[in-house]
Design a protein around this motif. Structure first.
Motif, PDB file in Angstrom:
ATOM      1  N   ILE A 277       0.848  -1.192   0.000  1.00 51.94           N
ATOM      2  CA  ILE A 277       0.000   0.000   0.000  1.00 51.94           C
ATOM      3  C   ILE A 277       0.887   1.246   0.000  1.00 51.94           C
ATOM      4  O   ILE A 277       1.768   1.392   0.850  1.00 51.94           O
ATOM      5  N   SER A 278       0.652   2.128  -0.964  1.00 57.98           N
ATOM      6  CA  SER A 278       1.417   3.378  -1.011  1.00 57.98           C
ATOM      7  C   SER A 278       1.074   4.248   0.186  1.00 57.98           C
ATOM      8  O   SER A 278      -0.096   4.314   0.605  1.00 57.98           O
ATOM      9  N   LEU A 279       2.076   4.915   0.748  1.00 53.58           N
ATOM     10  CA  LEU A 279       1.834   5.802   1.882  1.00 53.58           C
ATOM     11  C   LEU A 279       1.020   7.005   1.435  1.00 53.58           C
ATOM     12  O   LEU A 279       1.178   7.503   0.321  1.00 53.58           O
ATOM     13  N   ASP A 280       0.145   7.454   2.322  1.00 51.08           N
ATOM     14  CA  ASP A 280      -0.722   8.596   2.029  1.00 51.08           C
ATOM     15  C   ASP A 280       0.114   9.873   2.035  1.00 51.08           C
ATOM     16  O   ASP A 280       0.556  10.317   3.099  1.00 51.08           O
ATOM     17  N   PRO A 281       0.347  10.509   0.876  1.00 50.36           N
ATOM     18  CA  PRO A 281       1.222  11.686   0.842  1.00 50.36           C
ATOM     19  C   PRO A 281       0.652  12.882   1.600  1.00 50.36           C
ATOM     20  O   PRO A 281       1.399  13.661   2.189  1.00 50.36           O
ATOM     21  N   HIS A 282      -0.675  13.023   1.591  1.00 48.39           N
ATOM     22  CA  HIS A 282      -1.294  14.136   2.322  1.00 48.39           C
ATOM     23  C   HIS A 282      -1.087  13.974   3.826  1.00 48.39           C
ATOM     24  O   HIS A 282      -0.770  14.934   4.537  1.00 48.39           O
ATOM     25  N   PHE A 283      -1.284  12.737   4.304  1.00 44.10           N
ATOM     26  CA  PHE A 283      -1.110  12.470   5.725  1.00 44.10           C
ATOM     27  C   PHE A 283       0.345  12.669   6.145  1.00 44.10           C
ATOM     28  O   PHE A 283       0.629  13.302   7.169  1.00 44.10           O
ATOM     29  N   MET A 284       1.273  12.149   5.352  1.00 41.21           N
ATOM     30  CA  MET A 284       2.684  12.267   5.706  1.00 41.21           C
ATOM     31  C   MET A 284       3.131  13.733   5.693  1.00 41.21           C
ATOM     32  O   MET A 284       3.902  14.167   6.560  1.00 41.21           O
ATOM     33  N   ALA A 285       2.640  14.511   4.742  1.00 35.52           N
ATOM     34  CA  ALA A 285       2.984  15.939   4.689  1.00 35.52           C
ATOM     35  C   ALA A 285       2.420  16.671   5.904  1.00 35.52           C
ATOM     36  O   ALA A 285       3.079  17.560   6.464  1.00 35.52           O
ATOM     37  N   ALA A 286       1.209  16.310   6.302  1.00 40.24           N
ATOM     38  CA  ALA A 286       0.614  16.930   7.492  1.00 40.24           C
ATOM     39  C   ALA A 286       1.438  16.599   8.726  1.00 40.24           C
ATOM     40  O   ALA A 286       1.717  17.480   9.558  1.00 40.24           O
ATOM     41  N   MET A 287       1.855  15.346   8.844  1.00 39.79           N
ATOM     42  CA  MET A 287       2.656  14.947   9.996  1.00 39.79           C
ATOM     43  C   MET A 287       4.008  15.651  10.002  1.00 39.79           C
ATOM     44  O   MET A 287       4.543  15.977  11.065  1.00 39.79           O
ATOM     45  N   GLU A 288       4.566  15.910   8.823  1.00 38.27           N
ATOM     46  CA  GLU A 288       5.820  16.665   8.725  1.00 38.27           C
ATOM     47  C   GLU A 288       5.653  18.064   9.312  1.00 38.27           C
ATOM     48  O   GLU A 288       6.574  18.602   9.935  1.00 38.27           O
ATOM     49  N   SER A 289       4.467  18.636   9.136  1.00 35.70           N
ATOM     50  CA  SER A 289       4.218  19.992   9.648  1.00 35.70           C
ATOM     51  C   SER A 289       4.048  19.999  11.161  1.00 35.70           C
ATOM     52  O   SER A 289       4.200  21.036  11.804  1.00 35.70           O
ATOM     53  N   GLY A 290       3.731  18.832  11.740  1.00 37.96           N
ATOM     54  CA  GLY A 290       3.666  18.723  13.193  1.00 37.96           C
ATOM     55  C   GLY A 290       2.294  18.384  13.733  1.00 37.96           C
ATOM     56  O   GLY A 290       1.345  19.157  13.562  1.00 37.96           O
ATOM     57  N   LEU A 291       2.193  17.201  14.370  1.00 42.47           N
ATOM     58  CA  LEU A 291       0.971  16.817  15.070  1.00 42.47           C
ATOM     59  C   LEU A 291       1.082  17.264  16.515  1.00 42.47           C
ATOM     60  O   LEU A 291       2.083  16.973  17.179  1.00 42.47           O
TER      61      LEU A 291
END
Length: 325
Positions: A277-291
């Motif tokens: 399964i390809s990683l969700d790019p939107h989710f990973m980018a959001a997490m990069e910005s900081g949860l």
């Protein structure tokens, strides 16, 4: 007209009225705590890597694009809700349909209703308290009990899940009647999950809900590891009267660790003959910005209503189950 077709709802009208009352109770519960209700898409461009979750997929044939887009029905609203958290939403909750291409039976339906919420600034222990408050409101339960995963296995299986060897775990599974599985299974986590579901779960949460805490680090999913004991994760599950009701985490915020876990999932998927399964790019980018530091939990609403109405089949609390949808 085919008179043999059963068009009637699988739930009684009385139960559907009770269901509406519980949904209203849930919304009032969060309104009083200033938790924002949100809605996120049921369809997304990415699925989940978790080897135990199987998503439905479909194609979007847009006249504006020459190639159809592959879309997934979401197994939970987690990724989209975390994107909202990263965007500064603050504490949020959602009552929504989720979809899993798995079994259908007394406790499962491939389309079901999930209550998922996230509390910014809460750890998992504080979130357990809030789950407890909701259960006391809806089910009129006594305050829940807390039991560590390790203590549950020591009590009901006479084995320490954090220190036992694979050979010891195989012998224990054989002792409880699962020799056919133990002889061919070489994953400690699979054997632990087998013993948990078949031996531990039926014995806990019988009189009042119980929070099973401190899961092995190998079963952390998207939870943080405990700083004082990295063998365990800050994850919990809630059980009551034979039903698993909720699964919660002190949410992992380290995006590099998140990616490592997703890649590990994909390796396991390949080894088990499942597609990568390809990683969700939107989710990973959001997490990069900081949860933000937060804890979250997903609770099965249909099972909650089963308990409230003292019913033992999930289709009895749904307008139409998969069998006559």
């Amino acid at each position: 007209m085919n008179s043999s077709v059963n068009w009637r709802p699988t739930a009684s009208i009385q139960t559907l009225k009770k269901r509406a009352e519980i949904n209203a109770q849930i919304r009032q519960f969060f309104a009083q705590r200033d938790v924002l209700e949100v809605e996120t898409p049921a369809l997304a461009h990415a699925g989940v890597t978790d080897i135990h979750l199987h998503a439905f997929n479909t194609q979007f044939n847009s006249p504006l694009n020459p190639e159809p887009a592959n879309l997934f029905l979401q197994t939970s609203p987690e990724f989209a809700m975390k994107r909202l958290l990263c965007a500064g939403s603050g504490c949020i909750f959602q009552l929504c349909k989720s979809f899993r291409n798995e079994e259908a039976g007394k406790q499962h339906n491939p389309e079901f209703t999930m209550l998922e919420w996230y509390r910014v600034g809460f750890n998992h222990l504080q979130l357990i308290d809030e789950v407890d408050a909701l259960l006391q409101l809806v089910l009129k339960t006594e305050p829940l009990d807390r039991l560590s995963y390790q203590q549950a296995f020591l009590t009901y299986c006479d084995i320490d899940p954090l220190t036992c060897s694979l050979a010891e775990l195989k012998r224990k599974a054989e002792y409880f009647g699962f020799a056919n599985i133990a002889q061919v299974e070489n994953s400690k986590d699979v054997l632990l999950q087998l013993l948990c579901s078949q031996v531990v779960e039926p014995k806990i949460g019988c009189l009042r809900p119980v929070a099973l805490t401190q899961f092995p680090a190998s079963q952390a999913a998207l939870a943080r590891l405990n700083k004082d004991d990295p063998r365990v994760a800050e994850r919990f599950e809630i059980y009551f009267k034979g039903l698993e009701l909720a699964n919660g985490y002190h949410e992992l915020a380290d995006v590099k660790e998140q990616q490592t876990r997703f890649e590990r999932d994909n390796q396991a998927r390949i080894q088990n003959g499942l597609g990568k399964i390809s990683l969700d790019p939107h989710f990973m980018a959001a997490m990069e910005s900081g949860l933000p530091d937060c804890s979250g939990v997903a609770l099965g609403v249909d099972r909650l209503i089963m308990l409230a109405c003292e019913l033992n089949n999930i289709e009895q609390v749904m307008s139409f189950s998969i069998n006559n949808a």
